[in-house]
Write a protein that holds these residues in place. Structure first.
Motif, short mmCIF file in Angstrom:
data_model
loop_
_atom_site.label_atom_id
_atom_site.label_comp_id
_atom_site.label_asym_id
_atom_site.label_seq_id
_atom_site.Cartn_x
_atom_site.Cartn_y
_atom_site.Cartn_z
N LEU A 141 0.83 -1.21 0.00
CA LEU A 141 0.00 0.00 0.00
C LEU A 141 0.86 1.26 0.00
O LEU A 141 0.55 2.23 -0.68
N MET A 142 1.96 1.24 0.76
CA MET A 142 2.86 2.39 0.78
C MET A 142 3.48 2.60 -0.60
O MET A 142 3.58 3.74 -1.08
N LYS A 143 3.86 1.51 -1.24
CA LYS A 143 4.42 1.61 -2.59
C LYS A 143 3.37 2.14 -3.56
O LYS A 143 3.66 3.01 -4.38
N GLN A 144 2.15 1.64 -3.44
CA GLN A 144 1.07 2.08 -4.29
C GLN A 144 0.79 3.57 -4.07
O GLN A 144 0.58 4.32 -5.03
N LEU A 145 0.81 4.01 -2.83
CA LEU A 145 0.60 5.41 -2.52
C LEU A 145 1.67 6.27 -3.18
O LEU A 145 1.37 7.29 -3.80
N ASP A 146 2.92 5.85 -3.09
CA ASP A 146 4.01 6.60 -3.73
C ASP A 146 3.80 6.70 -5.23
O ASP A 146 4.04 7.75 -5.83
N GLU A 147 3.34 5.61 -5.85
CA GLU A 147 3.10 5.62 -7.29
C GLU A 147 1.97 6.57 -7.67
O GLU A 147 2.08 7.32 -8.63
N VAL A 148 0.89 6.54 -6.90
CA VAL A 148 -0.25 7.42 -7.20
C VAL A 148 0.15 8.88 -6.98
O VAL A 148 -0.22 9.75 -7.77
N ILE A 149 0.91 9.15 -5.93
CA ILE A 149 1.37 10.53 -5.69
C ILE A 149 2.22 11.01 -6.87
O ILE A 149 2.06 12.13 -7.34
N ALA A 150 3.09 10.15 -7.37
CA ALA A 150 3.95 10.53 -8.49
C ALA A 150 3.14 10.82 -9.75
O ALA A 150 3.53 11.67 -10.56
N GLU A 151 2.02 10.13 -9.92
CA GLU A 151 1.18 10.32 -11.10
C GLU A 151 0.24 11.50 -10.96
O GLU A 151 -0.29 11.99 -11.95
N THR A 152 -0.01 11.94 -9.74
CA THR A 152 -0.95 13.03 -9.49
C THR A 152 -0.23 14.36 -9.65
O THR A 152 0.73 14.64 -8.95
N LYS A 153 -0.72 15.15 -10.59
CA LYS A 153 -0.04 16.41 -10.91
C LYS A 153 -0.54 17.59 -10.07
O LYS A 153 0.22 18.47 -9.76
N GLN A 154 -1.81 17.59 -9.73
CA GLN A 154 -2.36 18.76 -9.05
C GLN A 154 -2.91 18.40 -7.68
O GLN A 154 -3.96 17.77 -7.56
N LEU A 155 -2.20 18.81 -6.69
CA LEU A 155 -2.67 18.69 -5.30
C LEU A 155 -2.60 20.07 -4.68
O LEU A 155 -1.65 20.81 -4.88
N THR A 156 -3.63 20.40 -3.91
CA THR A 156 -3.56 21.66 -3.17
C THR A 156 -2.54 21.47 -2.05
O THR A 156 -2.27 20.34 -1.65
N PRO A 157 -2.01 22.55 -1.54
CA PRO A 157 -1.07 22.42 -0.41
C PRO A 157 -1.70 21.70 0.78
O PRO A 157 -1.03 20.93 1.46
N GLU A 158 -3.00 21.93 1.00
CA GLU A 158 -3.69 21.26 2.11
C GLU A 158 -3.78 19.75 1.88
O GLU A 158 -3.57 18.96 2.80
N GLU A 159 -4.11 19.36 0.64
CA GLU A 159 -4.19 17.94 0.30
C GLU A 159 -2.83 17.27 0.46
O GLU A 159 -2.72 16.19 1.04
N ALA A 160 -1.80 17.93 -0.06
CA ALA A 160 -0.45 17.38 0.03
C ALA A 160 -0.03 17.20 1.49
O ALA A 160 0.56 16.18 1.86
N LYS A 161 -0.36 18.19 2.32
CA LYS A 161 -0.01 18.13 3.75
C LYS A 161 -0.74 16.97 4.43
O LYS A 161 -0.14 16.22 5.21
N GLU A 162 -2.04 16.81 4.15
CA GLU A 162 -2.84 15.75 4.77
C GLU A 162 -2.34 14.37 4.33
O GLU A 162 -2.19 13.47 5.16
N ILE A 163 -2.05 14.22 3.05
CA ILE A 163 -1.57 12.94 2.53
C ILE A 163 -0.21 12.60 3.13
O ILE A 163 0.03 11.46 3.55
N LYS A 164 0.67 13.59 3.21
CA LYS A 164 1.98 13.38 3.80
C LYS A 164 1.86 12.97 5.27
O LYS A 164 2.55 12.05 5.73
N SER A 165 0.96 13.62 5.99
CA SER A 165 0.75 13.30 7.41
C SER A 165 0.24 11.87 7.57
O SER A 165 0.73 11.13 8.43
N LEU A 166 -0.75 11.48 6.76
CA LEU A 166 -1.28 10.13 6.84
C LEU A 166 -0.21 9.09 6.51
O LEU A 166 -0.11 8.05 7.16
#
Length: 79
Positions: free
Chosen positions: A26-51
């Protein structure tokens, strides 16, 4: 994204025997999806990083169920 949801659901339904590997997957999958996602708001990026960080900490502490839950939450935020 339906495929991502189904994969995540399958991981959550897996037995405790496979939880350690599924957390890592799941962690690997999360890293892959993050790499493919081009537009994240700063709030979304912060929440995802925290999780992700909380999930990694839970994994290190041996709490595989919390790890799966937290990483799955982060994946859900990505769509």
């Amino acid at each position: 994204m339906k495929k991502l949801f189904l994969v995540t659901l399958l991981y959550l339904l897996s037995s405790s025997y496979g939880m350690a590997n599924s957390c890592l997957d799941l962690m690997k999958q999360l890293d892959e999806v993050i790499a493919e996602t081009k537009q994240l708001t700063p709030e979304e990026a912060k929440e995802i990083k925290s999780l992700k960080e909380q999930g990694q900490q839970a994994y290190k502490e041996g709490n595989k169920e919390d790890c799966q839950k937290l990483i799955s939450e982060a994946l859900d935020l990505l769509g």
